[in-house]
Structures are given as C-alpha cells and as structure tokens.
Design a protein around this motif. Structure first.
Motif, PDB file in Angstrom:
ATOM      1  N   ASP A   1      33.663  36.804  26.460  1.00 24.20           N
ATOM      2  CA  ASP A   1      32.215  36.979  26.422  1.00 24.20           C
ATOM      3  C   ASP A   1      31.876  38.367  25.884  1.00 24.20           C
ATOM      4  O   ASP A   1      32.596  39.333  26.128  1.00 24.20           O
ATOM      5  N   LYS A   2      30.779  38.423  25.140  1.00 26.56           N
ATOM      6  CA  LYS A   2      30.298  39.700  24.623  1.00 26.56           C
ATOM      7  C   LYS A   2      28.895  39.961  25.133  1.00 26.56           C
ATOM      8  O   LYS A   2      28.104  39.039  25.249  1.00 26.56           O
ATOM      9  N   PRO A   3      28.541  41.205  25.451  1.00 24.95           N
ATOM     10  CA  PRO A   3      29.412  42.384  25.363  1.00 24.95           C
ATOM     11  C   PRO A   3      30.404  42.439  26.524  1.00 24.95           C
ATOM     12  O   PRO A   3      30.224  41.744  27.525  1.00 24.95           O
ATOM     13  N   ASP A   4      31.425  43.265  26.388  1.00 22.78           N
ATOM     14  CA  ASP A   4      32.386  43.460  27.460  1.00 22.78           C
ATOM     15  C   ASP A   4      31.710  44.186  28.629  1.00 22.78           C
ATOM     16  O   ASP A   4      30.766  44.958  28.431  1.00 22.78           O
ATOM     17  N   PRO A   5      32.172  43.962  29.844  1.00 26.09           N
ATOM     18  CA  PRO A   5      31.579  44.673  30.992  1.00 26.09           C
ATOM     19  C   PRO A   5      31.794  46.172  30.859  1.00 26.09           C
ATOM     20  O   PRO A   5      32.848  46.626  30.419  1.00 26.09           O
TER      21      PRO A   5
ATOM     22  N   ALA B   1      44.666  38.317  34.882  1.00 24.72           N
ATOM     23  CA  ALA B   1      43.414  39.046  35.116  1.00 24.72           C
ATOM     24  C   ALA B   1      42.448  38.159  35.905  1.00 24.72           C
ATOM     25  O   ALA B   1      42.877  37.365  36.737  1.00 24.72           O
ATOM     26  N   PHE B   2      41.151  38.291  35.642  1.00 29.65           N
ATOM     27  CA  PHE B   2      40.135  37.624  36.451  1.00 29.65           C
ATOM     28  C   PHE B   2      38.824  37.657  35.688  1.00 29.65           C
ATOM     29  O   PHE B   2      38.687  38.322  34.653  1.00 29.65           O
ATOM     30  N   ALA B   3      37.849  36.915  36.183  1.00 24.35           N
ATOM     31  CA  ALA B   3      36.485  36.985  35.667  1.00 24.35           C
ATOM     32  C   ALA B   3      35.665  37.912  36.567  1.00 24.35           C
ATOM     33  O   ALA B   3      36.121  38.304  37.650  1.00 24.35           O
ATOM     34  N   LEU B   4      34.453  38.243  36.130  1.00 26.22           N
ATOM     35  CA  LEU B   4      33.577  39.131  36.899  1.00 26.22           C
ATOM     36  C   LEU B   4      32.218  38.471  37.083  1.00 26.22           C
ATOM     37  O   LEU B   4      31.794  37.667  36.252  1.00 26.22           O
ATOM     38  N   ALA B   5      31.538  38.826  38.164  1.00 25.83           N
ATOM     39  CA  ALA B   5      30.201  38.291  38.422  1.00 25.83           C
ATOM     40  C   ALA B   5      29.414  39.309  39.235  1.00 25.83           C
ATOM     41  O   ALA B   5      29.991  40.175  39.904  1.00 25.83           O
ATOM     42  N   ASP B   6      28.065  39.170  39.177  1.00 25.80           N
ATOM     43  CA  ASP B   6      27.201  40.077  39.940  1.00 25.80           C
ATOM     44  C   ASP B   6      26.916  39.570  41.343  1.00 25.80           C
ATOM     45  O   ASP B   6      26.506  40.335  42.209  1.00 25.80           O
TER      46      ASP B   6
ATOM     47  N   GLN C   1      38.520  51.414  35.922  1.00 26.79           N
ATOM     48  CA  GLN C   1      39.014  51.215  34.563  1.00 26.79           C
ATOM     49  C   GLN C   1      39.994  50.046  34.503  1.00 26.79           C
ATOM     50  O   GLN C   1      40.038  49.311  33.514  1.00 26.79           O
ATOM     51  N   ALA C   2      40.768  49.861  35.558  1.00 27.45           N
ATOM     52  CA  ALA C   2      41.699  48.737  35.590  1.00 27.45           C
ATOM     53  C   ALA C   2      40.940  47.408  35.612  1.00 27.45           C
ATOM     54  O   ALA C   2      41.328  46.438  34.955  1.00 27.45           O
ATOM     55  N   VAL C   3      39.843  47.359  36.359  1.00 30.73           N
ATOM     56  CA  VAL C   3      39.029  46.133  36.411  1.00 30.73           C
ATOM     57  C   VAL C   3      38.358  45.880  35.067  1.00 30.73           C
ATOM     58  O   VAL C   3      38.366  44.759  34.554  1.00 30.73           O
ATOM     59  N   LEU C   4      37.784  46.919  34.472  1.00 26.15           N
ATOM     60  CA  LEU C   4      37.150  46.757  33.158  1.00 26.15           C
ATOM     61  C   LEU C   4      38.171  46.402  32.089  1.00 26.15           C
ATOM     62  O   LEU C   4      37.832  45.796  31.072  1.00 26.15           O
ATOM     63  N   GLY C   5      39.430  46.769  32.306  1.00 28.44           N
ATOM     64  CA  GLY C   5      40.480  46.446  31.347  1.00 28.44           C
ATOM     65  C   GLY C   5      40.807  44.971  31.277  1.00 28.44           C
ATOM     66  O   GLY C   5      41.616  44.552  30.444  1.00 28.44           O
ATOM     67  N   ALA C   6      40.187  44.145  32.128  1.00 30.87           N
ATOM     68  CA  ALA C   6      40.411  42.695  32.062  1.00 30.87           C
ATOM     69  C   ALA C   6      40.007  42.134  30.707  1.00 30.87           C
ATOM     70  O   ALA C   6      40.517  41.106  30.267  1.00 30.87           O
TER      71      ALA C   6
END
Length: 215
Positions: free
Chosen positions: A64-68, A42-47, A27-32
């Motif tokens: 970016d939408k949608p949110d992770p 915070a940070f960005a996310l990637a696969d 939840q903390a990561v998704l809270g970015a």
C-alpha cells in the motif's frame, strides 16, 4: 497487538532483546514496508479495531502507498493472514450508490408521468441495436530481469521463487522459461584449477553456452 504494549514488554522483561531506545523499535516496525516475504517475516498495521464489524480501521498492508511514517502507542500490529482476509472482503464487496435523476427530482420508484391533455403518443420506432462489448484485454506474457546479490544469490533466488515464479506457475497452461546468466571477472585471472572445475561442472549441469576469455 498494540505497539505501546510491545514497547512496554521490552522495557519490563529482561529476557527480551535489549533496545537502546523506543525509536529503534519504531524504525523496526516501519521497516515492514521493506520486507519482501512480509506474510512470513512481518505484519500489517492499523489505527484501530472495530469489534462490532470485526474489522481493522485504516488498515495498511505491504504494498500500500504511501508507506507508514508514524507509529503511536495505539498503532496495531496485525497478523498478515487476518489483514489479507479483510482486504479480500473489502475488494469483493462492491459499493452501491442510489441513482438520482439529472433534474434532482424524486418522482418515486417506478412512477411514469402521464401525458397531458391533447398530447400525442409517439409511435415507437425500431429499438436501437446494442453495440458489441469491447474485446477484453488479456495479459499473456511476463518478463523480468534482476541482478542477484553475489554474497547471497541462493537466498535471492529463493525469494524470487516464492514471490514471482510460484504465482506464474499457478496460471493454467503456463509455459515458464527461467534463464540464469553469469558473468565473472578477476583482475588477477582465474587459476587453472578454477577454470577446469568450472568448465567440468558447467558441462555436467548442461549449460547451453559457457567460456573463459583471455586478454
């Protein structure tokens, strides 16, 4: 950094903050997505990450939408500077698509069909005049209204300064006007000392208009 590695560190090293379970970290990561100053906090996310192209796959950055909505062990936490640089490269590189004739034929590059026997070559007429390009729309004015938190107005205004005012100030020849409107009501009324102090300070700060109401 892989999310799976980050969670492993929290479970192995006692000097890190203790977490009740993995879901708290997820939840903390998704809270970015909700962090205003995301490039700092915070940070960005990637696969994934492609070493050959030095690019992150399925990159998500703040806004970016949608949110992770899901975090896996292989989810990457990407430094904001690298994510923004990659996004800038992608936007600056236009995609080029081949042009295919409407009938689907491929007569070869630069080939011109020759007229058949007895064909009459048309006399060229006057070339059509190109139409003038449409006038480019220019965005010239911005306005915005936001209610600051009464418990942390200074922090809220600092965020506005960094995330909004700083970008507006960067425009050439900008004329920036910032106003602060304050309203306060006390059910039991303000004391004489409070009234006198606020009036004197507002005068020193050159407020354009101030006042107290009695009822």
């Amino acid at each position: 950094m892989r999310f799976g590695d980050l969670w492993s560190w929290y479970t192995q090293y006692p000097y890190l903050k203790r977490l009740p379970n993995r879901q708290v970290l997820e939840q903390a990561v998704l809270g970015a997505a909700d962090v205003l100053l995301w490039q700092q906090d915070a940070f960005a996310l990637a696969d994934g990450y492609d070493e050959a192209t030095d690019e992150y796959q399925n990159l998500w950055i703040h806004g970016d939408k949608p949110d992770p909505s899901l975090v896996t062990d292989d989810t990457l936490l990407v430094q904001p500077a690298r994510a923004v640089a990659q996004r800038a490269r992608v936007v600056a590189t236009p995609s080029i698509e081949p042009i295919t004739p409407a009938d689907g034929s491929n007569s070869g590059e630069g080939s011109i069909p020759s007229p058949g026997p007895g064909a009459v070559t048309p006399t060229p007429g006057p070339s059509p005049q190109p139409s003038p390009p449409p006038a480019k729309k220019v965005t010239r004015r911005f306005w915005g209204v936001k209610t600051l938190s009464p418990n942390r107005p200074a922090a809220d205004f600092a965020n506005i300064q960094q995330e909004v005012l700083a970008h507006l100030e960067a425009a050439d020849g900008v004329q920036l006007e910032v106003r602060i409107e304050i309203t306060a009501s006390a059910p039991d009324g303000f004391t004489e000392q409070q009234v006198r102090t606020v009036r004197e300070n507002a005068t020193q700060l050159k407020f354009e208009d101030t006042g107290f109401e009695e009822n």
